[in-house]
Design a protein around this motif. Structure first.
Motif, PDB file in Angstrom:
ATOM      1  N   ARG A 303       0.836  -1.209   0.000  1.00  0.00           N
ATOM      2  CA  ARG A 303       0.000   0.000   0.000  1.00  0.00           C
ATOM      3  C   ARG A 303       0.868   1.255   0.000  1.00  0.00           C
ATOM      4  O   ARG A 303       0.567   2.235  -0.695  1.00  0.00           O
ATOM      5  CB  ARG A 303      -0.945  -0.019   1.196  1.00  0.00           C
ATOM      6  N   ARG A 306       2.382   1.582  -3.572  1.00  0.00           N
ATOM      7  CA  ARG A 306       1.374   2.008  -4.538  1.00  0.00           C
ATOM      8  C   ARG A 306       1.007   3.480  -4.333  1.00  0.00           C
ATOM      9  O   ARG A 306       0.819   4.229  -5.299  1.00  0.00           O
ATOM     10  CB  ARG A 306       0.126   1.130  -4.428  1.00  0.00           C
ATOM     11  N   TYR A 342      -3.022  -7.700   3.374  1.00  0.00           N
ATOM     12  CA  TYR A 342      -2.333  -6.423   3.173  1.00  0.00           C
ATOM     13  C   TYR A 342      -3.257  -5.295   2.718  1.00  0.00           C
ATOM     14  O   TYR A 342      -2.799  -4.220   2.373  1.00  0.00           O
ATOM     15  CB  TYR A 342      -1.175  -6.614   2.187  1.00  0.00           C
ATOM     16  N   LEU A 344      -5.398  -4.591   0.182  1.00  0.00           N
ATOM     17  CA  LEU A 344      -5.733  -4.109  -1.147  1.00  0.00           C
ATOM     18  C   LEU A 344      -7.167  -4.503  -1.507  1.00  0.00           C
ATOM     19  O   LEU A 344      -7.675  -5.538  -1.069  1.00  0.00           O
ATOM     20  CB  LEU A 344      -4.788  -4.691  -2.202  1.00  0.00           C
ATOM     21  N   ASP A 348      -7.503  -4.401  -7.184  1.00  0.00           N
ATOM     22  CA  ASP A 348      -6.098  -4.005  -7.182  1.00  0.00           C
ATOM     23  C   ASP A 348      -5.202  -5.216  -6.934  1.00  0.00           C
ATOM     24  O   ASP A 348      -4.108  -5.319  -7.504  1.00  0.00           O
ATOM     25  CB  ASP A 348      -5.845  -2.942  -6.119  1.00  0.00           C
TER      26      ASP A 348
END
Length: 432
Positions: A303, A306, A342, A344, A348
């Motif tokens: 994250r 990104r 995590y 997402l 994604d």
């Protein structure tokens, strides 16, 4: 779920495909066992897209020719009934180790005998194809006592797999600096001449990590090759130097697994992420476990990366070797972990194993739209969340033809509860 191994068979034209299945009365059917007719045409019927539409998809000459409302497309061609299936762009595997895959059962170091490496590489690629990955990038060690033998074996496996799965190879030398590095540098150049299309390695293991990266980038520039390096990423100064050096080759540099970034203080990791983004570097994380290229485990802070603008893809890493004896090599499991552990969104997370992974391999984007390459994965289910959760039955399309199938059957005992709830069963026609 019953185990199933892809088994090659031959169509009347002499081309081969692989099929992994445990049959049931509700299994997906087509007009012939290879899902082909009239050379290369195929009609996928009644598939659901992630936006909820039910569609027919006509494939021709390895591409998507048309997409229309379910029942609207007709063709004198082979048909595959995808009722109850979600149709997705096929995943790609950006970080595999074919030379050591499936070696954990040996109880010791992996054998590098040529035929054994070729067999393991081939079997691993077919297993990953059965999961949906129609393209695989495999890192292969060169140098030391093994020399270029493993590279030759993996390249032979690549030739044997042509038409089933696209296998690209990364040459991965151990040492490239000092007196010991001269032989490694010569062997790296020889590996590229043999057919390795990417140069890589692990600078963390060289006495001079910066010199190692300089050597790799020099060879990459000479040969016009992309770069794919292993690094844990736990040294921010070293990672910053690497990013600055790699900027000249943008966007052809990939780093992974970078698990050490998650162990750094948040502000330090954020600065490193900004440096990677500025250099145009892609990070391939390994949420299913580590690999033989680095000793430390952990998943990169996806994250954070990104948010900084870094392209993040996800690979499998070790596939049942000593680094991870239970590795599955399943891109949908990697996406599931990115979503469940995590944070997402499912879309994604799937992008990390599909569009972003294909970009790492230098492959064009795939969409379920006319004009795009027919690289597709059908998964039993009607929503992406469910597909990442229970992705048992799968049908894989590569170059416009079905190359692998896995069919799972779920049954319940004859109880009033199961009947009253009408619980879904894998393998029952039209249901998931």
């Amino acid at each position: 779920m019953p185990d199933s191994q892809p088994q090659p068979h031959h169509s009347s034209s002499g081309s081969s495909s692989s099929s992994g299945s445990s049959s049931s009365s509700g299994s997906v059917g087509s007009s012939d066992s290879s899902g082909r007719a009239n050379g290369s045409d195929l009609l996928l019927c009644g598939a659901r897209l992630t936006d909820g539409r039910l569609v027919d998809v006509r494939l021709a000459d390895g591409r998507i020719e048309a997409v229309g409302t379910a029942g609207s497309l007709t063709a004198h061609t082979a048909r595959v009934d995808l009722s109850g299936y979600l149709l997705l762009p096929a995943p790609a595997e950006p970080h595999a180790h074919g030379d050591t895959a499936l070696s954990a059962d040996g109880g010791g170091p992996a054998s590098y005998e040529g035929q054994e490496v070729q067999r393991r590489t081939t079997e691993a690629a077919l297993l990953q194809l059965g999961h949906g990955a129609t393209a695989v990038r495999s890192h292969v060690r060169v140098g030391d006592v093994q020399g270029l033998g493993p590279m030759a074996a993996v390249l032979q496996a690549r030739r044997a797999l042509r038409g089933l799965v696209e296998l690209t190879v990364v040459a991965m030398p151990r040492v490239l600096t000092g007196l010991a590095g001269a032989d490694g540098l010569a062997m790296l150049r020889d590996a590229v001449k043999m057919g390795a299309s990417v140069v890589g390695g692990c600078p963390d293991l060289d006495p001079d990590p910066t010199g190692y990266v300089e050597a790799v980038l020099e060879v990459a520039s000479e040969q016009g090759c992309p770069v794919d390096l292993h690094t844990d990423g736990d040294d921010p100064a070293r990672l910053g130097r690497l990013a600055a050096m790699a900027g000249g080759l943008r966007p052809g540099v990939t780093l992974g697994p970078c698990g050490g970034l998650s162990r750094l203080p948040a502000e330090v990791a954020a600065r490193s992420a900004d440096q990677l983004a500025a250099a145009g570097v892609t990070v391939v994380c390994l949420p299913q476990g580590g690999c033989s290229g680095v000793d430390r485990r952990g998943t990169a802070p996806v994250r954070l990366l990104r948010a900084a603008g870094v392209r993040v893809a996800a690979g499998s890493g070790a596939l049942r070797d000593m680094s991870n004896p239970v590795g599955r090599g399943d891109p949908l499991e990697a996406a599931y972990l990115l979503a469940s552990r995590y944070g997402l969104r499912s879309a994604d997370a799937y992008d990390a194993v599909s569009s972003s992974a294909r970009a790492v391999l230098g492959l064009p984007e795939v969409r379920v739209e006319a004009g795009f390459a027919a690289e597709l994965l059908a998964v039993r289910g009607d929503r992406l969340d469910g597909a990442l959760s229970l992705a048992y039955s799968r049908i894989v399309v590569h170059r416009g033809r079905v190359v692998a199938r896995t069919s799972a059957v779920r049954e319940y005992c004859n109880s009033a509860v199961a009947v009253a709830l009408d619980l879904p069963r894998q393998g029952r026609t039209g249901q998931s």
